[in-house]
Design a protein around this motif. Structure first.
Motif, PDB file in Angstrom:
ATOM      1  N   PRO A   9     -41.207  38.896 -53.109  1.00 12.55           N
ATOM      2  CA  PRO A   9     -41.354  39.048 -51.464  1.00 12.55           C
ATOM      3  C   PRO A   9     -40.014  39.826 -51.236  1.00 12.55           C
ATOM      4  CG  PRO A   9     -41.075  36.792 -51.647  1.00 12.55           C
ATOM      5  CD  PRO A   9     -41.316  37.224 -52.825  1.00 12.55           C
ATOM      6  N   ALA A  10     -40.233  40.716 -50.149  1.00 16.66           N
ATOM      7  CA  ALA A  10     -39.133  41.422 -49.680  1.00 16.66           C
ATOM      8  C   ALA A  10     -38.314  40.561 -48.672  1.00 16.66           C
ATOM      9  CB  ALA A  10     -39.673  42.607 -49.144  1.00 16.66           C
ATOM     10  N   THR A  11     -37.270  40.544 -48.529  1.00 15.14           N
ATOM     11  CA  THR A  11     -36.327  39.748 -47.777  1.00 15.14           C
ATOM     12  C   THR A  11     -36.670  40.473 -46.290  1.00 15.14           C
ATOM     13  OG1 THR A  11     -34.521  39.751 -49.451  1.00 15.14           O
ATOM     14  CG2 THR A  11     -34.130  39.476 -47.173  1.00 15.14           C
ATOM     15  N   PRO A  12     -36.727  39.543 -45.529  1.00 13.16           N
ATOM     16  CA  PRO A  12     -37.343  39.945 -44.190  1.00 13.16           C
ATOM     17  C   PRO A  12     -35.853  40.516 -43.654  1.00 13.16           C
ATOM     18  CG  PRO A  12     -37.764  37.569 -44.536  1.00 13.16           C
ATOM     19  CD  PRO A  12     -37.153  37.956 -45.743  1.00 13.16           C
ATOM     20  N   PRO A  13     -36.232  41.555 -42.550  1.00 11.54           N
ATOM     21  CA  PRO A  13     -35.069  42.007 -41.939  1.00 11.54           C
ATOM     22  C   PRO A  13     -34.261  41.148 -41.126  1.00 11.54           C
ATOM     23  CG  PRO A  13     -37.160  43.122 -41.080  1.00 11.54           C
ATOM     24  CD  PRO A  13     -37.560  41.860 -41.690  1.00 11.54           C
ATOM     25  N   ARG A  14     -32.988  41.639 -41.340  1.00 11.83           N
ATOM     26  CA  ARG A  14     -31.681  40.637 -40.826  1.00 11.83           C
ATOM     27  C   ARG A  14     -32.098  40.160 -39.516  1.00 11.83           C
ATOM     28  NH1 ARG A  14     -26.910  40.242 -38.360  1.00 11.83           N
ATOM     29  NH2 ARG A  14     -25.184  39.197 -39.722  1.00 11.83           N
ATOM     30  N   ALA A  15     -32.503  40.868 -38.481  1.00 11.63           N
ATOM     31  CA  ALA A  15     -32.644  40.647 -37.132  1.00 11.63           C
ATOM     32  C   ALA A  15     -33.889  39.426 -37.070  1.00 11.63           C
ATOM     33  CB  ALA A  15     -33.265  41.678 -36.101  1.00 11.63           C
ATOM     34  N   LEU A  16     -34.754  39.529 -37.993  1.00  9.85           N
ATOM     35  CA  LEU A  16     -35.890  38.381 -38.119  1.00  9.85           C
ATOM     36  C   LEU A  16     -35.047  37.103 -38.501  1.00  9.85           C
ATOM     37  CD1 LEU A  16     -38.669  37.656 -37.858  1.00  9.85           C
ATOM     38  CD2 LEU A  16     -39.315  38.637 -40.042  1.00  9.85           C
ATOM     39  N   ARG A  17     -34.382  37.272 -39.795  1.00 11.50           N
ATOM     40  CA  ARG A  17     -33.642  36.085 -40.487  1.00 11.50           C
ATOM     41  C   ARG A  17     -32.650  35.398 -39.258  1.00 11.50           C
ATOM     42  NH1 ARG A  17     -32.166  40.089 -44.282  1.00 11.50           N
ATOM     43  NH2 ARG A  17     -30.023  39.496 -43.985  1.00 11.50           N
ATOM     44  N   VAL A  18     -32.096  36.253 -38.564  1.00 12.35           N
ATOM     45  CA  VAL A  18     -31.101  35.689 -37.477  1.00 12.35           C
ATOM     46  C   VAL A  18     -31.748  35.025 -36.469  1.00 12.35           C
ATOM     47  CG1 VAL A  18     -29.324  36.140 -35.617  1.00 12.35           C
ATOM     48  CG2 VAL A  18     -29.172  37.449 -38.162  1.00 12.35           C
ATOM     49  N   THR A 123     -40.410  27.237 -28.556  1.00  7.96           N
ATOM     50  CA  THR A 123     -39.543  27.261 -29.446  1.00  7.96           C
ATOM     51  C   THR A 123     -40.274  27.065 -30.876  1.00  7.96           C
ATOM     52  OG1 THR A 123     -38.512  25.068 -29.533  1.00  7.96           O
ATOM     53  CG2 THR A 123     -37.312  26.715 -28.382  1.00  7.96           C
ATOM     54  N   GLY A 124     -41.054  25.957 -30.978  1.00 12.31           N
ATOM     55  CA  GLY A 124     -41.962  25.735 -31.997  1.00 12.31           C
ATOM     56  C   GLY A 124     -42.861  26.788 -32.537  1.00 12.31           C
ATOM     57  N   LEU A 125     -43.477  27.297 -31.383  1.00 12.41           N
ATOM     58  CA  LEU A 125     -44.574  28.487 -31.604  1.00 12.41           C
ATOM     59  C   LEU A 125     -43.862  29.781 -31.969  1.00 12.41           C
ATOM     60  CD1 LEU A 125     -47.269  29.695 -31.171  1.00 12.41           C
ATOM     61  CD2 LEU A 125     -46.707  30.069 -28.802  1.00 12.41           C
ATOM     62  N   VAL A 126     -42.512  30.096 -31.198  1.00 10.01           N
ATOM     63  CA  VAL A 126     -41.726  31.311 -31.946  1.00 10.01           C
ATOM     64  C   VAL A 126     -41.324  31.069 -33.378  1.00 10.01           C
ATOM     65  CG1 VAL A 126     -39.421  32.460 -31.448  1.00 10.01           C
ATOM     66  CG2 VAL A 126     -41.047  32.061 -29.414  1.00 10.01           C
ATOM     67  N   GLN A 127     -40.735  29.866 -33.509  1.00  9.13           N
ATOM     68  CA  GLN A 127     -40.312  29.710 -35.043  1.00  9.13           C
ATOM     69  C   GLN A 127     -41.369  30.051 -35.731  1.00  9.13           C
ATOM     70  OE1 GLN A 127     -38.842  25.926 -35.876  1.00  9.13           O
ATOM     71  NE2 GLN A 127     -37.806  26.604 -37.537  1.00  9.13           N
ATOM     72  N   THR A 128     -42.857  29.501 -35.564  1.00  7.85           N
ATOM     73  CA  THR A 128     -43.735  29.433 -36.552  1.00  7.85           C
ATOM     74  C   THR A 128     -44.334  31.019 -36.777  1.00  7.85           C
ATOM     75  OG1 THR A 128     -44.619  27.200 -35.914  1.00  7.85           O
ATOM     76  CG2 THR A 128     -46.413  28.757 -37.017  1.00  7.85           C
ATOM     77  N   VAL A 129     -44.474  31.809 -35.442  1.00  7.67           N
ATOM     78  CA  VAL A 129     -44.827  33.100 -35.766  1.00  7.67           C
ATOM     79  C   VAL A 129     -43.563  34.159 -36.335  1.00  7.67           C
ATOM     80  CG1 VAL A 129     -44.998  35.286 -34.053  1.00  7.67           C
ATOM     81  CG2 VAL A 129     -45.766  33.149 -33.237  1.00  7.67           C
ATOM     82  N   LEU A 130     -42.201  33.818 -36.125  1.00  8.90           N
ATOM     83  CA  LEU A 130     -41.197  34.526 -36.763  1.00  8.90           C
ATOM     84  C   LEU A 130     -41.345  34.195 -38.143  1.00  8.90           C
ATOM     85  CD1 LEU A 130     -38.313  34.311 -34.245  1.00  8.90           C
ATOM     86  CD2 LEU A 130     -39.694  36.232 -34.834  1.00  8.90           C
ATOM     87  N   ALA A 131     -41.765  32.907 -38.667  1.00  6.79           N
ATOM     88  CA  ALA A 131     -41.826  32.692 -40.193  1.00  6.79           C
ATOM     89  C   ALA A 131     -42.973  33.414 -40.696  1.00  6.79           C
ATOM     90  CB  ALA A 131     -41.770  30.947 -40.208  1.00  6.79           C
ATOM     91  N   VAL A 132     -44.034  33.630 -40.103  1.00  4.45           N
ATOM     92  CA  VAL A 132     -45.408  34.172 -40.511  1.00  4.45           C
ATOM     93  C   VAL A 132     -44.950  35.472 -40.872  1.00  4.45           C
ATOM     94  CG1 VAL A 132     -47.605  34.770 -40.054  1.00  4.45           C
ATOM     95  CG2 VAL A 132     -46.896  32.348 -39.643  1.00  4.45           C
ATOM     96  N   LEU A 133     -44.305  35.993 -39.947  1.00  9.75           N
ATOM     97  CA  LEU A 133     -43.635  37.589 -39.909  1.00  9.75           C
ATOM     98  C   LEU A 133     -42.796  37.750 -41.271  1.00  9.75           C
ATOM     99  CD1 LEU A 133     -43.063  38.564 -36.204  1.00  9.75           C
ATOM    100  CD2 LEU A 133     -45.171  39.219 -37.730  1.00  9.75           C
ATOM    101  N   ALA A 134     -41.803  36.661 -41.406  1.00 10.42           N
ATOM    102  CA  ALA A 134     -40.896  36.788 -42.416  1.00 10.42           C
ATOM    103  C   ALA A 134     -41.630  36.511 -43.837  1.00 10.42           C
ATOM    104  CB  ALA A 134     -39.865  35.818 -42.579  1.00 10.42           C
ATOM    105  N   LEU A 135     -42.762  36.147 -43.666  1.00 10.92           N
ATOM    106  CA  LEU A 135     -43.717  35.727 -45.100  1.00 10.92           C
ATOM    107  C   LEU A 135     -44.520  37.131 -45.331  1.00 10.92           C
ATOM    108  CD1 LEU A 135     -44.898  32.309 -44.633  1.00 10.92           C
ATOM    109  CD2 LEU A 135     -43.499  32.809 -46.316  1.00 10.92           C
ATOM    110  N   GLY A 136     -44.277  38.049 -44.336  1.00  7.40           N
ATOM    111  CA  GLY A 136     -45.063  39.411 -44.752  1.00  7.40           C
ATOM    112  C   GLY A 136     -46.391  39.602 -44.072  1.00  7.40           C
ATOM    113  N   ALA A 137     -46.858  38.689 -43.101  1.00  8.92           N
ATOM    114  CA  ALA A 137     -47.977  38.912 -42.617  1.00  8.92           C
ATOM    115  C   ALA A 137     -48.242  39.917 -41.538  1.00  8.92           C
ATOM    116  CB  ALA A 137     -48.208  37.346 -41.823  1.00  8.92           C
TER     117      ALA A 137
END
Length: 148
Positions: A9-18, A123-137
């Motif tokens: 999987p591609a590494t998510p953008p830096r802004a998403l990781r931060v 914060t839980g919702l934001v973390q979940t959504v960001l993680a799903v985006l980081a997974l390439g969704a």
């Protein structure tokens, strides 16, 4: 032996990781502060009536669960991110879901709502959504059609 040719999987953008790291650190520190407050300071002034009818007679064990389960899931996600494990983004999604579950269960058991519940639900919702985006969704292009 054949080399691993599975696509990585591609590494998510830096802004998403931060952003994921910031939310996870916030949730981890909050869970640890909550654990200390609930266990060492007898519930931080939260009335014992709020846990009447539950299996708990004090805030000690809820504090331990908060620190170990909620805080532990956040710490695990942060460590996996730091060590660049492929499963880091999935662990962030799981940690966000653990936070959401904690809030749901806390409200259901105590039948009390406070603004902090809203903060930690967010914060839980934001973390979940960001993680799903980081997974390439996130589809590229966003409004593109499949098979066209």
């Amino acid at each position: 032996m054949e080399p691993d040719t599975a696509p990585t999987p591609a590494t998510p953008p830096r802004a998403l990781r931060v952003a994921l790291a910031v939310v996870a650190w916030f949730n981890l520190v909050s869970a640890l502060i909550g654990m200390i407050g609930l266990t060492a300071f007898g519930g931080m002034g939260i009335p014992l009536e709020w846990i009447e009818g539950t299996v708990f007679d004090s805030y000690f064990w809820p504090g331990i669960i908060l620190g170990v389960v909620v805080g532990g899931s956040q710490a695990l996600a942060l460590v996996a991110t730091h060590l660049r494990y492929r499963l880091a983004w999935g662990l962030h999604a799981a940690a966000g879901l653990v936070m959401l579950s904690w809030i749901f269960i806390e409200i259901a058991l105590m039948l009390v709502w406070s603004p902090l519940h809203g903060v930690y639900f967010a914060t839980g919702l934001v973390q979940t959504v960001l993680a799903v985006l980081a997974l390439g969704a996130w589809p590229r292009p966003f409004l593109g059609r499949a098979g066209v």
